[in-house]
Design an enzyme around this catalytic site. Structure first.
Site: not given
Length: 246
Positions: A34, A133, A137, A105
């Protein structure tokens, strides 16, 4: 057994990828990375494929570091431009046999919608795209919508079609971003996940192709497919359609 490491493992998509890898046959989760953690911990000694779901501002450098380490990469982060991809292509020249796969996608429904739309584009005078969306986003229009617009424009150009008619006076108004001559509209609304409509029109008729992903789990079959295919196509590849029987 494919050893898979996940970058952005605590993010919204990363958490789903971690779960999908753990539940997939012939895959094992290697490392989870991360923000603020050392991506160079991922090496060919512990990882066969790295799945990169970070943020647009970090994705390019993450991918470059993984290529330098000699690990195949599957990228789901959006915000990729031709300029960024050219940098990765240059890096890959020094690592023959290595693959980087970028998917605008991973939802198979959306990939098929784009494929069908490219076939339809050469038969209709007008075409526009609406992508919808959730408001979290960070990019707009979505990478998927941009990829679709480029595909429609290429199909229209190959068919020798004229420019899409539009006499709108836009002073003080809005017609969306124009991408290769295709108007693309972005909606950000709480309650939505990921949705795309491709609209076509001729005199007296309309065709609408729509794909809806109601939950992020819809992206996981595509992610796992890309992981299984990693390394089968050296260099940079873009679009899940290359791994489907279309």
């Amino acid at each position: 057994m494919i050893r898979v490491s996940v970058i952005g493992a605590k993010g919204r998509m990363g958490q789903h990828v971690v779960a999908a890898v753990r539940n997939a046959k012939y895959m094992e989760l290697a490392l989870t990375i991360d923000a603020g953690e050392d991506i160079t911990a991922i090496t060919p000694e512990n990882t066969d494929v790295a799945v990169e779901f970070s943020v647009p501002s970090a994705s390019l450098e993450n991918v470059r570091a993984l290529v330098k380490s000699g690990v195949h990469v599957v990228v789901g982060t959006t915000g990729w431009t031709e300029e960024k991809m050219d940098i990765v292509r240059a890096d890959l020249k020094e690592h023959p046999g290595l693959s980087v796969f970028i998917a605008p996608n991973f939802a198979i429904s959306t990939v098929l919608a784009e494929y069908f739309a490219a076939q339809a584009a050469k038969y209709f005078e007008s075409a526009e795209i609406v992508e919808l969306h959730h408001p979290d986003k960070v990019d707009a229009p979505s990478g998927t919508a941009l990829h679709t617009a480029h595909a429609l424009a290429a199909a229209r150009q190959a068919a020798g079609m004229p420019n899409i008619p539009d006499n709108t006076q836009t002073d003080g108004g809005s017609r969306g971003q124009v991408v290769d001559g295709i108007h693309v509209h972005a909606v950000r609304l709480r309650g939505l996940n990921a949705h795309e409509e491709i609209l076509f029109g001729n005199a007296g008729e309309q065709l609408v192709i729509r794909a809806d992903s109601f939950d992020r789990t819809s992206f996981m079959p595509g992610v796992l497919l890309a992981v299984r295919k990693a390394g089968t196509r050296a260099g940079l590849s873009v679009g899940l359609d290359q791994y489907l029987d279309l």
